[in-house]
Design a protein around this motif. Structure first.
Motif, mmCIF file in Angstrom:
data_model
loop_
_atom_site.group_PDB
_atom_site.id
_atom_site.type_symbol
_atom_site.label_atom_id
_atom_site.label_comp_id
_atom_site.label_asym_id
_atom_site.label_seq_id
_atom_site.Cartn_x
_atom_site.Cartn_y
_atom_site.Cartn_z
ATOM 1 N N SER A 1 0.852 -1.195 0.000
ATOM 2 C CA SER A 1 0.000 0.000 0.000
ATOM 3 C C SER A 1 0.880 1.234 0.000
ATOM 4 N N GLN A 2 0.284 2.360 -0.333
ATOM 5 C CA GLN A 2 1.020 3.635 -0.299
ATOM 6 C C GLN A 2 0.466 4.521 0.807
ATOM 7 N N GLY B 1 -1.168 -0.732 -3.641
ATOM 8 C CA GLY B 1 0.048 0.077 -3.726
ATOM 9 C C GLY B 1 0.900 -0.210 -4.940
#
Ligand SMILES: Cc1cc2nc3c(=O)[nH]c(=O)nc-3n(C[C@H](O)[C@H](O)[C@H](O)COP(=O)(O)OP(=O)(O)OC[C@H]3O[C@@H](n4cnc5c(N)ncnc54)[C@H](O)[C@@H]3O)c2cc1C
Lengths: 383, 347
Positions: free
Chosen positions: A192-193, A239
């Motif tokens: 994920s970001q 992400g």
């Protein structure tokens, strides 16, 4: 006829001439302040004051909607502005990353709250972003990142390490690629970001000196860094897709072949002083043609991007040829100038030469190494 | 998409189909030995493509250069077993110089001659596809004016065959005051310029064929139990070939587009410089990947690599064009280089 790549006809915006004139007039007030060494750093150079002035002109986040501080310009107009900046060797580093990738990511995948919070600050030059992808054990093999973001009651607890973070010590935020699920073995899944403020408690910045004697990049350690749930950009687990989508934007821009342009300009003037020197004529002519063709490809890709096409393979071509061109420039300078040139770094030409010579090895590393880019190309060609 | 682009696509498809059906290594071998029949020439002539760039009011198709570019590239892609490209630029040049179209189109000489006040030509020119029964177009300087000169077939009696790496039938003609049948003034862009642009497009087309042949071979030749395209060392080479082919094509596009908007001198220089410069590495990689079979007479690869080596020299090598371009850029000075650069594609 076999045609693996498309390069559509270039369509420059009708405002091109006026916009160029305006950018050049703006840069004229700054140009003399930059030393040859600084011009040699081009988009690595970090100058918040300069970025604020650029922001005041409306030239950061140009294509974003007005409600987030954007100027409603076209992508081609943005292209015109950034290539003028790079040609002048302007220190765009304080807004560059946010303008090129962090901002567009937030605009595309972020929540409206995130857009309201970050985008206007980016457009004024007041929010600098850095990129948190690489880790000590994850370079080209980015999908192996280990930095973990564990769910807490109201957000995430981050532990791990990022490295080679350009201008991390000067930035306000990092967008980090982290593992919200699973382990490094899960590869692309579970990444994920997240947006992390660089002054968050537990975030430690260690500057790393490079061979130029300066410290542009950093090692960033996350020791139980807490961020809210609103730090997540887009979907949890998306992400990888988010980070690798639209690589064409990152790989085909003028920054992929213009890092050494200020040296070219000085070489032209030097050659003029030689008067009818055939060697320098040949070398300058070949460089000029090389740049013109790279620009033709890059602007053509920008035209396609503007039309909603994603030419990732063509972008890889620009990066492959572009960085090779940039890396070759100091060698051409040596051939043209000859004599004692290069034995010291005194004088304008030798100074910019020394900057580009020492930075050149990084040109084909950052943004995906030469070998990785060629691997992507050969896959695209069906190998 | 405008009508011209549609027409161009249709014509390109026609030409491709014809060449695809007729060009193979045996035919190329015959053409190089000068023993091929005229069947292909006749079939190509029937398409009437030589008038592609002649304005409609002069009975041409009135295409733009950028619309005609795919025709040139297709000819390169099939190793140009006919001189259709030269015919197209010959008819274009005749129209430019205010001279009537010629049927069949004359051959196009490479090299710049001198036209004296009494109408005699001097100098030596080289004529790919020239023959003793064919007219020829020669570009010459008359004082400081560029003129196009048409010589009738009789003038070719003095020509001699000359051997080339490309092995296309080529003759050399020493113009000892040869009489000019007709002449007319040329503008800023001369026959030598468009000959260079044509070669750039040929090179772009031939490079895309060399790349395609290389990819095919990568996917079929097996060593160590794998197709060679699975080896990373091979992949890295092929990617470089692909990059060079792309650059040649983009440079050609820059030149062709500029032909539609005033003075294209610099863009032509860039196109030919970059295309010629792409040849050395590309041909070397194509051969490296093909191994020994690629250098055999039977294999088709050498028809492309030899023509690439030929075309990179004709109408000015990368070194010749770099020198001219460099002289111009240096004369303008460093500060002017960037405005010049972006001006190349300004609307
Ligand atoms: C100046 C500079 C600034 C940077 N800024 C940032 C930043 O701001 N943020 C960030 O996250 N990162 C940044 N990076 C990191 C950059 O993205 C990495 O350096 C790059 O991805 C390569 O990783 P690595 O250095 O670990 O090399 P490695 O991946 O360890 O590669 C070493 C060598 O092995 C080769 N190699 C590796 N895998 C393969 C393969 N599968 N096939 C063939 N060859 C292979 C590589 O091509 C290279 O030659 C920066 C790097 C530099 C030099």
């Amino acid at each position: 006829m076999f045609q693996p790549y498309r390069f559509s006809e270039i369509e420059m915006p009708p405002t091109e001439a006026a916009l160029r004139a305006e950018v050049r007039a703006f840069l004229a007030d700054w140009k003399d302040k930059w030393t040859p060494w600084e011009k040699g750093h081009s988009w690595n150079g970090f100058d918040r004051e300069f970025s604020r002035a650029v922001g005041a002109k409306g030239w950061i986040g140009m294509t974003w909607p007005a409600e987030y501080g954007g100027g409603g310009f076209s992508m081609m107009e943005r292209y015109v502005v950034i290539e003028e900046m790079l040609a002048a060797g302007a220190p765009v580093g304080a807004h560059w990353i946010a303008d090129r990738q962090s901002g567009p990511l937030i605009l595309k995948s972020g929540t409206d709250t995130q857009r309201q919070k970050y985008l206007p600050l980016i457009t004024t030059g007041d929010a600098s972003f850095c990129i948190g992808l690489s880790e000590p054990d994850s370079g080209s093999d980015l999908a192996s990142v280990r930095t973990k973001a564990e769910k807490t009651a109201d957000g995430y607890r981050i532990n791990g390490r990022k490295i080679w973070t350009t201008n991390g010590h000067l930035s306000d935020y990092m967008i980090a690629l982290v593992r919200t699920e699973g382990t490094a073995k899960d590869r692309h899944k579970g990444l994920s970001q997240v947006i992390v403020p660089m002054d968050a408690p537990g975030l430690n910045i260690r500057r790393i000196q490079d061979l130029t004697g300066e410290a542009h990049f950093n090692e960033i350690t996350f020791d139980n860094v807490l961020v809210g749930a609103d730090a997540l950009i887009g979907e949890e687990g998306a992400g990888w897709a988010q980070a690798t989508a639209e690589l064409a934007f990152e790989r085909s821009g003028p920054d992929r072949y213009m890092s050494a342009y200020p040296l070219f300009e000085m070489l032209v003037d030097y050659s003029q002083s030689l008067q009818d020197d055939r060697l320098s004529e040949r070398k300058i002519g070949a460089l000029f043609a090389e740049i013109a063709v790279l620009r033709q490809m890059s602007v053509s890709i920008a035209t396609m991007l503007q039309d909603g096409i994603l030419p990732n393979q063509e972008a890889a071509v620009v990066k492959d040829l572009g960085v090779t061109h940039e890396q070759n420039m100091p060698e051409v300078a040596r051939a043209i100038i000859g004599g004692d040139f290069g034995q010291d770094t005194e004088g304008d030409l030798a100074e910019i030469q020394s900057a580009i010579l020492q930075l050149a090895p990084t040109f084909s590393l950052r943004g995906g190494t030469r070998e990785i880019i060629r691997g992507i190309m050969s896959k695209g060609l069906g190998l | 998409m405008n009508d011209d682009t549609n027409i161009s696509r249709m014509l390109t498809d026609q030409l491709s189909r014809l060449l695809e059906a007729s060009v193979d290594a045996p035919l190329l071998a015959k053409i190089e030995k000068g023993t091929a029949g005229s069947a292909l020439n006749d079939a190509v002539a029937e398409l009437g493509l030589d008038m592609a760039l002649v304005p409609e009011d002069k009975d041409g198709a009135g295409l733009d250069w950028s619309d005609a570019a795919p025709l040139f590239e297709v000819l390169g892609y099939y190793a140009a077993p006919v001189d259709l490209g030269e015919q197209i630029i010959a008819q274009w040049a005749l129209a430019q110089a205010g001279l009537p179209a010629s049927d069949p189109a004359p051959a196009v000489a490479l090299g710049l001659a001198k036209l004296s006040a009494d109408g005699g030509l001097s100098g030596t020119v080289t004529i790919p596809w020239g023959s003793a029964d064919r007219c020829v177009l020669v570009e010459a300087m008359q004082d400081d004016m560029r003129v196009l000169c048409l010589l009738d077939a009789a003038a070719m009696a003095a020509s001699v065959p000359v051997s080339t790496v490309g092995r296309i039938p080529t003759r050399r003609l020493k113009l000892n005051g040869a009489a000019v049948q007709a002449s007319g003034p040329l503008g800023a862009i001369g026959l030598g310029d468009v000959s260079a642009l044509l070669r750039a497009a040929y090179i772009a087309g031939a490079l895309s064929r060399a790349l395609e042949l290389t990819l095919d071979y990568c996917n079929t030749r097996t060593q160590f139990g794998r197709t060679i395209g699975k080896f990373q060392a091979v992949q890295q080479m092929v990617a470089q070939l692909a990059s060079e082919a792309a650059a040649a094509k983009a440079g050609t596009q820059l030149g062709m587009t500029a032909m539609g908007s005033g003075n294209a001198g610099m863009q032509i220089a860039i196109a030919k410089q970059r295309a010629s410069a792409a040849v050395a590495k590309s041909a070397a990689i194509a051969h490296e990947v093909h191994g020994a079979i690629g250098v055999t007479e039977e294999h088709i690869l050498h028809y492309f690599t030899r023509r690439l080596w030929q075309w990179r020299e004709e109408a000015g090598s990368e070194h010749v064009w770099a020198e001219r371009l460099g002289r111009e850029v240096i004369a303008r000075g460093g500060a002017a280089a960037w405005p010049t650069m972006v001006g190349l594609s300004a609307r």
